[in-house]
Design a protein around this motif. Sequence first.
Motif, PDB file in Angstrom:
ATOM      1  N   THR A   1      68.105  41.872  -6.568  1.00  0.00           N
ATOM      2  CA  THR A   1      69.424  42.436  -6.933  1.00  0.00           C
ATOM      3  C   THR A   1      69.270  43.886  -6.650  1.00  0.00           C
ATOM      4  O   THR A   1      68.115  44.662  -6.633  1.00  0.00           O
ATOM      5  N   PRO A   2      70.266  44.694  -7.045  1.00  0.00           N
ATOM      6  CA  PRO A   2      70.338  46.043  -6.976  1.00  0.00           C
ATOM      7  C   PRO A   2      69.478  46.665  -8.204  1.00  0.00           C
ATOM      8  O   PRO A   2      68.703  47.549  -8.078  1.00  0.00           O
ATOM      9  N   ALA A   3      69.531  45.828  -9.293  1.00  0.00           N
ATOM     10  CA  ALA A   3      68.383  46.129 -10.496  1.00  0.00           C
ATOM     11  C   ALA A   3      67.026  46.093 -10.120  1.00  0.00           C
ATOM     12  O   ALA A   3      66.144  46.989 -10.370  1.00  0.00           O
ATOM     13  N   ASP A   4      66.637  45.098  -9.368  1.00  0.00           N
ATOM     14  CA  ASP A   4      65.326  44.551  -8.786  1.00  0.00           C
ATOM     15  C   ASP A   4      65.076  45.951  -7.986  1.00  0.00           C
ATOM     16  O   ASP A   4      63.778  46.485  -8.168  1.00  0.00           O
ATOM     17  N   ARG A   5      65.797  46.245  -7.061  1.00  0.00           N
ATOM     18  CA  ARG A   5      65.383  47.422  -6.261  1.00  0.00           C
ATOM     19  C   ARG A   5      65.055  48.870  -7.081  1.00  0.00           C
ATOM     20  O   ARG A   5      64.151  49.722  -6.762  1.00  0.00           O
ATOM     21  N   LEU A   6      65.875  48.988  -7.975  1.00  0.00           N
ATOM     22  CA  LEU A   6      65.830  50.111  -8.799  1.00  0.00           C
ATOM     23  C   LEU A   6      64.672  49.869  -9.408  1.00  0.00           C
ATOM     24  O   LEU A   6      63.526  50.891  -9.778  1.00  0.00           O
TER      25      LEU A   6
ATOM     26  N   GLN B   1      59.259  49.672  -1.034  1.00  0.00           N
ATOM     27  CA  GLN B   1      60.043  49.521  -2.393  1.00  0.00           C
ATOM     28  C   GLN B   1      60.771  48.184  -2.182  1.00  0.00           C
ATOM     29  O   GLN B   1      60.923  47.548  -3.183  1.00  0.00           O
ATOM     30  N   VAL B   2      61.577  48.044  -0.989  1.00  0.00           N
ATOM     31  CA  VAL B   2      62.236  46.865  -0.850  1.00  0.00           C
ATOM     32  C   VAL B   2      61.347  45.733  -0.953  1.00  0.00           C
ATOM     33  O   VAL B   2      61.643  44.678  -1.683  1.00  0.00           O
ATOM     34  N   TRP B   3      60.314  45.919  -0.499  1.00  0.00           N
ATOM     35  CA  TRP B   3      59.169  44.607  -0.496  1.00  0.00           C
ATOM     36  C   TRP B   3      58.835  44.508  -1.829  1.00  0.00           C
ATOM     37  O   TRP B   3      58.783  43.253  -2.311  1.00  0.00           O
ATOM     38  N   LEU B   4      58.514  45.367  -2.623  1.00  0.00           N
ATOM     39  CA  LEU B   4      58.144  45.188  -3.758  1.00  0.00           C
ATOM     40  C   LEU B   4      59.148  44.621  -4.943  1.00  0.00           C
ATOM     41  O   LEU B   4      58.980  43.984  -5.909  1.00  0.00           O
ATOM     42  N   ALA B   5      60.601  44.798  -4.661  1.00  0.00           N
ATOM     43  CA  ALA B   5      61.659  44.201  -5.206  1.00  0.00           C
ATOM     44  C   ALA B   5      61.664  42.859  -5.160  1.00  0.00           C
ATOM     45  O   ALA B   5      62.240  42.172  -5.977  1.00  0.00           O
ATOM     46  N   GLY B   6      60.787  42.040  -4.234  1.00  0.00           N
ATOM     47  CA  GLY B   6      60.669  40.726  -4.429  1.00  0.00           C
ATOM     48  C   GLY B   6      61.639  40.107  -3.463  1.00  0.00           C
ATOM     49  O   GLY B   6      62.453  40.635  -2.787  1.00  0.00           O
ATOM     50  N   PRO B   7      61.642  38.762  -2.986  1.00  0.00           N
ATOM     51  CA  PRO B   7      62.704  38.098  -2.485  1.00  0.00           C
ATOM     52  C   PRO B   7      63.928  38.037  -3.138  1.00  0.00           C
ATOM     53  O   PRO B   7      64.105  37.979  -4.459  1.00  0.00           O
ATOM     54  N   ASP B   8      65.207  38.187  -2.198  1.00  0.00           N
ATOM     55  CA  ASP B   8      66.322  38.286  -2.665  1.00  0.00           C
ATOM     56  C   ASP B   8      66.655  39.118  -3.962  1.00  0.00           C
ATOM     57  O   ASP B   8      67.163  38.665  -4.966  1.00  0.00           O
TER      58      ASP B   8
ATOM     59  N   LEU C   1      47.876  52.866 -14.596  1.00  0.00           N
ATOM     60  CA  LEU C   1      49.187  52.708 -13.603  1.00  0.00           C
ATOM     61  C   LEU C   1      49.231  51.467 -13.295  1.00  0.00           C
ATOM     62  O   LEU C   1      50.591  51.162 -13.058  1.00  0.00           O
ATOM     63  N   LEU C   2      48.382  50.555 -13.072  1.00  0.00           N
ATOM     64  CA  LEU C   2      48.716  49.391 -12.544  1.00  0.00           C
ATOM     65  C   LEU C   2      49.526  48.508 -13.556  1.00  0.00           C
ATOM     66  O   LEU C   2      50.419  47.723 -13.303  1.00  0.00           O
ATOM     67  N   ASP C   3      49.056  48.657 -14.883  1.00  0.00           N
ATOM     68  CA  ASP C   3      49.567  48.131 -16.045  1.00  0.00           C
ATOM     69  C   ASP C   3      51.149  48.566 -16.110  1.00  0.00           C
ATOM     70  O   ASP C   3      51.939  47.765 -16.256  1.00  0.00           O
ATOM     71  N   ALA C   4      51.507  49.775 -15.936  1.00  0.00           N
ATOM     72  CA  ALA C   4      52.594  50.360 -16.198  1.00  0.00           C
ATOM     73  C   ALA C   4      53.639  49.944 -15.154  1.00  0.00           C
ATOM     74  O   ALA C   4      54.847  49.430 -15.177  1.00  0.00           O
ATOM     75  N   ALA C   5      53.047  50.000 -13.853  1.00  0.00           N
ATOM     76  CA  ALA C   5      53.932  49.591 -12.701  1.00  0.00           C
ATOM     77  C   ALA C   5      54.041  47.992 -12.643  1.00  0.00           C
ATOM     78  O   ALA C   5      55.260  47.616 -12.320  1.00  0.00           O
ATOM     79  N   SER C   6      53.091  47.285 -13.057  1.00  0.00           N
ATOM     80  CA  SER C   6      53.366  45.781 -13.127  1.00  0.00           C
ATOM     81  C   SER C   6      54.586  45.443 -14.175  1.00  0.00           C
ATOM     82  O   SER C   6      55.283  44.486 -14.196  1.00  0.00           O
ATOM     83  N   ALA C   7      54.424  46.303 -15.302  1.00  0.00           N
ATOM     84  CA  ALA C   7      55.375  45.986 -16.338  1.00  0.00           C
ATOM     85  C   ALA C   7      56.668  46.246 -15.946  1.00  0.00           C
ATOM     86  O   ALA C   7      57.616  45.373 -16.156  1.00  0.00           O
ATOM     87  N   VAL C   8      56.902  47.461 -15.203  1.00  0.00           N
ATOM     88  CA  VAL C   8      58.387  47.548 -14.656  1.00  0.00           C
ATOM     89  C   VAL C   8      58.732  46.463 -13.773  1.00  0.00           C
ATOM     90  O   VAL C   8      59.802  45.994 -13.912  1.00  0.00           O
ATOM     91  N   LEU C   9      57.858  46.172 -12.693  1.00  0.00           N
ATOM     92  CA  LEU C   9      58.390  45.074 -11.861  1.00  0.00           C
ATOM     93  C   LEU C   9      58.295  43.659 -12.356  1.00  0.00           C
ATOM     94  O   LEU C   9      59.106  42.747 -12.112  1.00  0.00           O
ATOM     95  N   ALA C  10      57.905  43.210 -13.778  1.00  0.00           N
ATOM     96  CA  ALA C  10      57.914  42.088 -14.244  1.00  0.00           C
ATOM     97  C   ALA C  10      59.070  41.788 -14.938  1.00  0.00           C
ATOM     98  O   ALA C  10      59.440  40.570 -14.942  1.00  0.00           O
ATOM     99  N   ARG C  11      60.059  42.725 -14.896  1.00  0.00           N
ATOM    100  CA  ARG C  11      61.402  42.463 -15.496  1.00  0.00           C
ATOM    101  C   ARG C  11      62.374  42.224 -14.259  1.00  0.00           C
ATOM    102  O   ARG C  11      63.488  41.970 -14.581  1.00  0.00           O
ATOM    103  N   ARG C  12      61.872  42.145 -13.205  1.00  0.00           N
ATOM    104  CA  ARG C  12      62.621  41.716 -12.114  1.00  0.00           C
ATOM    105  C   ARG C  12      63.331  40.315 -12.320  1.00  0.00           C
ATOM    106  O   ARG C  12      62.609  39.228 -12.824  1.00  0.00           O
TER     107      ARG C  12
ATOM    108  N   THR D   1      65.808  39.752 -14.306  1.00  0.00           N
ATOM    109  CA  THR D   1      66.123  39.744 -15.920  1.00  0.00           C
ATOM    110  C   THR D   1      67.685  40.458 -15.565  1.00  0.00           C
ATOM    111  O   THR D   1      67.749  41.579 -14.943  1.00  0.00           O
ATOM    112  N   PRO D   2      68.540  39.904 -16.321  1.00  0.00           N
ATOM    113  CA  PRO D   2      69.879  40.600 -16.287  1.00  0.00           C
ATOM    114  C   PRO D   2      69.789  41.949 -17.104  1.00  0.00           C
ATOM    115  O   PRO D   2      68.938  42.067 -17.914  1.00  0.00           O
TER     116      PRO D   2
END
Length: 193
Positions: free
Chosen positions: A141-146, A132-139, A176-187, A189-190
């Motif tokens: 934010t707490p929102a990205d980790r969530l 999950q930390v890896w999926l949150a991407g580089p640097d 499932l790939l579309d849904a998970a990717s959509a959630v991650l695509a918001r990384r 963003t405020p």
Amino acid sequence: MQHATSSRDTKAEIHRAAVHLFSTQGYDKTSLREIAEQVGITKASLYYHYSSKQDLLRAIVGTFLDDIFEVLRQVEDHPWSPEKERELLAAYVDVIIEHRSTGPTLLRDIAAVLAAFGDDLDNLIAQARRFQVWLAGPDPTPADRLRAAAAVETVGAAMSAELDLGISDAEIRAILLDAASAVLARRGTPVEG
């Protein structure tokens, strides 16, 4: 050589019958006799393949754990990139789809699973957190980790006991790939409150 093939088939039938019965009745309420009867073998024949009900549970859940660990460990060897994220997320989805019939057993009989896999489950939880930390991407934010945790949970929806959609594995995978990717695509963003 013929004996080995029929033995593997019997073992697979036992596995399928146990997953079905554990998922519908629960681990504690399912007997080895019921599993043997569903497969059409004697209880003694079942004991040839599995020495106990817990041994059978270990075989069922162990296959899932082995496959999921294989995917989750890959984050240790690969820096995050959009391409690698998509690849590992797809591999994770594939494991969940392949083992989705195991999901109800994992959720319904968590005490039995914990008894059979205590340390392995601790390792799985730690590895899942790293994923999950890896999926949150580089640097992140707490929102990205969530968001990364939410993406993983989105994929886990395929293991729901009540989910009988009547669609193909390919369609489930795409959704499932579309849904998970959509959630991650918001990384990045405020978060608006």
